[in-house]
Design a protein around this motif. Structure first.
Motif, short mmCIF file in Angstrom:
data_model
loop_
_atom_site.label_atom_id
_atom_site.label_comp_id
_atom_site.label_asym_id
_atom_site.label_seq_id
_atom_site.Cartn_x
_atom_site.Cartn_y
_atom_site.Cartn_z
N ILE A 45 -5.47 -2.65 5.42
CA ILE A 45 -4.72 -3.91 5.38
C ILE A 45 -5.37 -4.90 6.36
CG2 ILE A 45 -2.43 -4.93 5.76
CD1 ILE A 45 -2.76 -2.95 3.30
N THR A 46 -5.83 -4.39 7.48
CA THR A 46 -6.53 -5.25 8.45
C THR A 46 -7.85 -5.70 7.85
OG1 THR A 46 -5.62 -3.68 10.05
CG2 THR A 46 -7.08 -5.39 10.92
N ALA A 86 -4.83 -1.42 11.91
CA ALA A 86 -3.61 -2.07 12.40
C ALA A 86 -3.39 -1.81 13.89
CB ALA A 86 -2.41 -1.57 11.60
N ARG A 134 0.84 -1.21 0.00
CA ARG A 134 0.00 0.00 0.00
C ARG A 134 0.87 1.26 0.00
NH1 ARG A 134 -4.34 0.66 4.64
NH2 ARG A 134 -2.44 1.00 5.84
N GLU A 179 -16.28 5.17 6.55
CA GLU A 179 -15.37 4.47 7.46
C GLU A 179 -15.22 5.27 8.73
OE1 GLU A 179 -11.42 4.26 5.69
OE2 GLU A 179 -11.68 6.23 4.78
N LYS A 226 -2.99 6.98 1.41
CA LYS A 226 -2.80 7.17 2.86
C LYS A 226 -1.91 8.38 3.11
CE LYS A 226 -2.01 4.35 7.00
NZ LYS A 226 -3.21 4.71 7.74
N1 PLP Z 1 -9.38 3.95 7.30
C1 PLP Z 1 -8.66 5.03 7.66
C2 PLP Z 1 -9.18 6.38 7.33
C3 PLP Z 1 -7.44 4.88 8.34
O1 PLP Z 1 -6.72 5.96 8.70
C4 PLP Z 1 -7.00 3.57 8.67
C5 PLP Z 1 -5.73 3.36 9.36
O2 PLP Z 1 -5.04 4.28 9.73
C6 PLP Z 1 -7.79 2.47 8.29
C7 PLP Z 1 -8.97 2.70 7.60
C8 PLP Z 1 -7.37 1.07 8.59
O3 PLP Z 1 -6.29 0.68 7.80
P1 PLP Z 1 -5.30 -0.45 8.28
O4 PLP Z 1 -6.14 -1.65 8.57
O5 PLP Z 1 -4.42 -0.67 7.11
O6 PLP Z 1 -4.59 0.06 9.49
#
Ligand code: PLP
Length: 286
Positions: free
Chosen positions: A209-210, A246, A52, A182, A150
């Motif tokens: 990613i989670t 995460a 990512r 989200e 991100k």
């Molecule tokens: N959505 C947003 C806006 C985020 O900032 C994050 C993580 O920081 C996530 C979803 C979850 O992403 P991940 O599972 O990769 O941490």
């Protein structure tokens, strides 16, 4: 113990790590980041985060400062130097320091800035919040429409967390055109019977990613995964709700806009998915 951080090739005590005031991360929020969790001194889903990160850099045409294997080596070195058993590694790459302020991207000769540091969270896996669950409020999603990248532009998510705090809650869920996108820093889900419902992938959400791992484990555990939009009313009426990231793994959500979800306590599906996630990811950690 002084925290040792990484800056552009050097491992330094945190107070000695200095960045130019002209860095575009500082002046323009022109940068991207990743957060990788650490359990038992090992990295959780490093590959997913590296993929990512590469995509975020590509989308913004920021030069990658180093190949994935060196980023991995640096993460492991930070874990070792800071003696991290459980916690997170924050990694940020910006478009660097062109030596002055300008809206124009600097030419390719300006090197990216790369920074990483550890956050020690001894009870990351056994987080007290996972036993009580999050209370969330809903707020309009006022972010730009490329949140699949991100970026380090986190002002609105930060305001969302503060609004939640002022309301006596733990987080905000964003709503766009009547449907949940989200959470401020996590993906959002509801559970109805054996169905797990979460927003479909698009540029309206970060491709967690989670999220990817949890949906894979959910399907393997015979849940039906529905990737679609849902409303706050549907979420309030669901059997359970939860968030993933995460830093929180699978976090039950027990209340939305003052209304209890299901029993108002962390539900069995969220609990089961959290257990499976932690067990499987610990096995695969590197
Ligand atoms: N959505 C947003 C806006 C985020 O900032 C994050 C993580 O920081 C996530 C979803 C979850 O992403 P991940 O599972 O990769 O941490």
């Amino acid at each position: 113990m002084t925290r040792i951080v990484y800056l552009n090739g050097d491992y330094l005590p945190e107070a000695e790590a200095k960045i130019s005031i002209f860095d575009r991360g500082f002046l323009m929020a022109d940068g991207v980041y990743e957060v990788t969790s650490v359990l038992d001194g090992k990295l959780i889903d490093f590959e997913g985060h590296a993929i990512r990160l590469a995509r975020s850099l590509r989308e913004l045409e920021i030069a990658s400062p180093m190949p994935d294997d060196r980023i991995l080596e640096m993460h492991r070195e930070l874990v070792r130097l800071n003696d991290i058993d459980q916690g997170m590694i924050y990694l940020q790459i910006t478009r660097g320091n062109p030596g002055d302020r300008s809206f124009m991207f600097p030419d390719a000769a300006v090197p990216s800035t790369i920074v990483a540091f550890t956050q020690n969270v001894p009870n990351l896996a056994d987080a007290p919040a996972a036993r009580t669950g999050f209370k969330v409020i809903s707020i309009p999603d006022l972010r730009w429409d490329r949140v699949d990248i991100k970026t380090i532009q986190l002002l609105y998510p930060s305001m969302g967390k503060m609004l939640a705090k002022k309301a006596g809650c733990d987080d905000s869920w964003f709503v766009q055109d009547g449907a949940v996108t989200e959470g401020t820093s996590n993906n959002a889900y509801i559970v109805k019977g054996n169905r797990i419902i979460t927003r479909h992938l698009s540029s309206d959400i970060l491709h967690g990613i989670t999220r990817a791992a949890v949906l894979r484990f959910a399907a393997e555990a015979q849940y039906v995964v529905e990737e679609r939009a849902f409303t706050i009313a549907e979420a309030q009426d669901a059997d359970e709700a939860f968030s993933t990231a995460a830093s929180i793994f699978v976090m039950p959500v027990v209340e939305i806009d003052g209304k209890a979800v299901g029993s108002g306590k962390p539900g069995p599906v969220a609990g089961r998915l959290r257990d499976i996630y932690l067990e499987e990811m610990r096995k695969a950690a590197i």
